[in-house]
Design a protein around this motif. Structure first.
Motif, PDB file in Angstrom:
ATOM      1  N   GLY A  96       0.697  -1.142  -0.070  1.00 24.18           N
ATOM      2  CA  GLY A  96       0.022  -0.005  -0.045  1.00 24.18           C
ATOM      3  C   GLY A  96       0.763   1.220   0.177  1.00 24.18           C
ATOM      4  O   GLY A  96       2.051   1.387   0.435  1.00 24.18           O
ATOM      5  N   THR A  97       0.272   2.344  -0.524  1.00 23.08           N
ATOM      6  CA  THR A  97       1.191   3.676  -0.745  1.00 23.08           C
ATOM      7  C   THR A  97       1.737   4.048   0.688  1.00 23.08           C
ATOM      8  O   THR A  97       2.682   4.477   0.539  1.00 23.08           O
ATOM      9  N   ALA A  98       0.805   3.782   1.730  1.00 25.79           N
ATOM     10  CA  ALA A  98       1.395   4.308   2.789  1.00 25.79           C
ATOM     11  C   ALA A  98       2.837   3.439   3.626  1.00 25.79           C
ATOM     12  O   ALA A  98       3.526   4.027   4.213  1.00 25.79           O
ATOM     13  N   ARG A  99       2.905   2.463   3.071  1.00 17.23           N
ATOM     14  CA  ARG A  99       4.045   1.603   3.195  1.00 17.23           C
ATOM     15  C   ARG A  99       5.200   1.634   2.417  1.00 17.23           C
ATOM     16  O   ARG A  99       6.240   1.238   2.993  1.00 17.23           O
ATOM     17  N   TRP A 100       5.133   2.440   1.587  1.00 16.92           N
ATOM     18  CA  TRP A 100       6.176   2.636   0.661  1.00 16.92           C
ATOM     19  C   TRP A 100       7.481   3.489   1.164  1.00 16.92           C
ATOM     20  O   TRP A 100       6.928   4.475   2.047  1.00 16.92           O
ATOM     21  N   SER A 101       8.606   3.171   1.125  1.00 21.27           N
ATOM     22  CA  SER A 101       9.659   3.732   1.815  1.00 21.27           C
ATOM     23  C   SER A 101      10.663   4.374   0.881  1.00 21.27           C
ATOM     24  O   SER A 101      10.841   3.901  -0.230  1.00 21.27           O
ATOM     25  N   ASP A 102      11.522   5.318   1.180  1.00 17.81           N
ATOM     26  CA  ASP A 102      12.490   5.900   0.235  1.00 17.81           C
ATOM     27  C   ASP A 102      13.668   4.881   0.098  1.00 17.81           C
ATOM     28  O   ASP A 102      14.597   5.041  -0.808  1.00 17.81           O
ATOM     29  N   THR A 103      13.765   4.021   1.254  1.00 14.38           N
ATOM     30  CA  THR A 103      14.745   3.278   1.199  1.00 14.38           C
ATOM     31  C   THR A 103      14.357   1.556   1.046  1.00 14.38           C
ATOM     32  O   THR A 103      13.662   1.422   1.987  1.00 14.38           O
ATOM     33  N   TRP A 104      14.538   0.832   0.188  1.00 12.55           N
ATOM     34  CA  TRP A 104      14.012  -0.347  -0.211  1.00 12.55           C
ATOM     35  C   TRP A 104      15.053  -1.446   0.553  1.00 12.55           C
ATOM     36  O   TRP A 104      16.504  -1.084   0.585  1.00 12.55           O
ATOM     37  N   MET A 105      14.611  -2.535   0.848  1.00  9.28           N
ATOM     38  CA  MET A 105      15.603  -3.716   1.055  1.00  9.28           C
ATOM     39  C   MET A 105      15.631  -4.499  -0.294  1.00  9.28           C
ATOM     40  O   MET A 105      14.662  -4.611  -0.987  1.00  9.28           O
ATOM     41  N   LEU A 106      16.833  -4.897  -0.603  1.00 12.33           N
ATOM     42  CA  LEU A 106      16.962  -5.844  -1.636  1.00 12.33           C
ATOM     43  C   LEU A 106      18.134  -6.913  -1.273  1.00 12.33           C
ATOM     44  O   LEU A 106      19.223  -6.586  -0.867  1.00 12.33           O
ATOM     45  N   ASN A 107      17.846  -8.064  -1.802  1.00 13.96           N
ATOM     46  CA  ASN A 107      18.782  -9.099  -1.637  1.00 13.96           C
ATOM     47  C   ASN A 107      18.859  -9.803  -2.961  1.00 13.96           C
ATOM     48  O   ASN A 107      17.758 -10.188  -3.670  1.00 13.96           O
ATOM     49  N   VAL A 108      19.928 -10.128  -3.455  1.00 13.83           N
ATOM     50  CA  VAL A 108      20.244 -10.789  -5.000  1.00 13.83           C
ATOM     51  C   VAL A 108      20.874 -12.081  -4.375  1.00 13.83           C
ATOM     52  O   VAL A 108      21.994 -12.041  -3.898  1.00 13.83           O
ATOM     53  N   THR A 109      20.190 -13.181  -4.956  1.00 17.58           N
ATOM     54  CA  THR A 109      21.070 -14.415  -4.855  1.00 17.58           C
ATOM     55  C   THR A 109      21.379 -15.258  -6.136  1.00 17.58           C
ATOM     56  O   THR A 109      20.399 -14.758  -7.147  1.00 17.58           O
ATOM     57  N   ARG A 110      22.247 -16.006  -6.343  1.00 22.01           N
ATOM     58  CA  ARG A 110      22.678 -16.844  -7.265  1.00 22.01           C
ATOM     59  C   ARG A 110      22.689 -18.234  -6.899  1.00 22.01           C
ATOM     60  O   ARG A 110      23.532 -18.518  -6.060  1.00 22.01           O
ATOM     61  N   SER A 111      22.140 -18.855  -7.780  1.00 23.86           N
ATOM     62  CA  SER A 111      22.285 -20.564  -7.461  1.00 23.86           C
ATOM     63  C   SER A 111      23.060 -21.220  -8.805  1.00 23.86           C
ATOM     64  O   SER A 111      22.716 -20.901  -9.739  1.00 23.86           O
TER      65      SER A 111
END
Length: 177
Positions: free
Chosen positions: A154-169
């Motif tokens: 929802g719009t109210a939960r959007w942040s200017d700082t996102w979390m991101l994790n990239v994995t490779r198998s």
């Protein structure tokens, strides 16, 4: 293939001028369950953000690419052989995240998770584009995700700082950054 409105062709090659200005992230390590050691074959990624989408480019070293291609031939499921996973949290919280998976052979998977992965609303079918390029000793992926793909947040939960994790198998190994 046609260029998008930003002049980028999502073909996995990462040869557009925009990639030259993007910060590179690398230094992947084995997952903690495997000791957290540096991995022998590195992965790097870059992120481009636009007003209505993000584009992630991921470069995968693979010195034994011919053998990996032969072993993966015909395997187009998301988790067969070499694959990349991106976990995105627009809220900046591990409470909810979106998963995008692309296999070297073009298999894909997407999922939305909430409550730290305890809820997976079904179906999650976002609009997104990807391209895979296979070179001599590496392969790469470009993933274009419109911000509308993150529709469970929802719009109210959007942040200017996102979390991101990239994995490779890779067969027998998984690495994360």
């Amino acid at each position: 293939m046609e260029a998008n409105k930003y002049g980028m062709i999502i073909d996995g090659k990462m040869d557009e001028a925009q990639w030259a200005t993007a910060e590179e992230h690398t230094g992947f390590r084995s997952l903690a369950t495997r000791g957290g050691q540096p991995v022998p074959v590195q992965t790097s990624f870059k992120i481009l953000s636009f007003e209505d989408r993000i584009i992630v480019g991921i470069q995968c070293e693979e010195p034994e690419l011919a053998a990996k291609k032969a072993a993966a031939a015909g395997g187009s499921t998301a988790y067969g052989g070499n694959s990349i996973e991106g976990f995105f949290s627009p809220s900046g919280s591990n409470y909810e995240f979106y998963q995008f998976v692309v296999n070297m052979n073009g298999g894909t998977y997407t999922q939305y998770y909430s409550e730290g992965g305890n809820i997976r609303p079904d179906p999650y079918k976002p609009d997104w584009t990807y391209g895979v390029y296979i070179g001599e000793t590496d392969w790469s992926v470009e993933i274009e995700i419109p911000l509308t793909a993150f529709y469970w947040t929802g719009t109210a939960r959007w942040s200017d700082t996102w979390m991101l994790n990239v994995t490779r198998s890779r067969p027998g190994a998984e690495a994360s950054k």
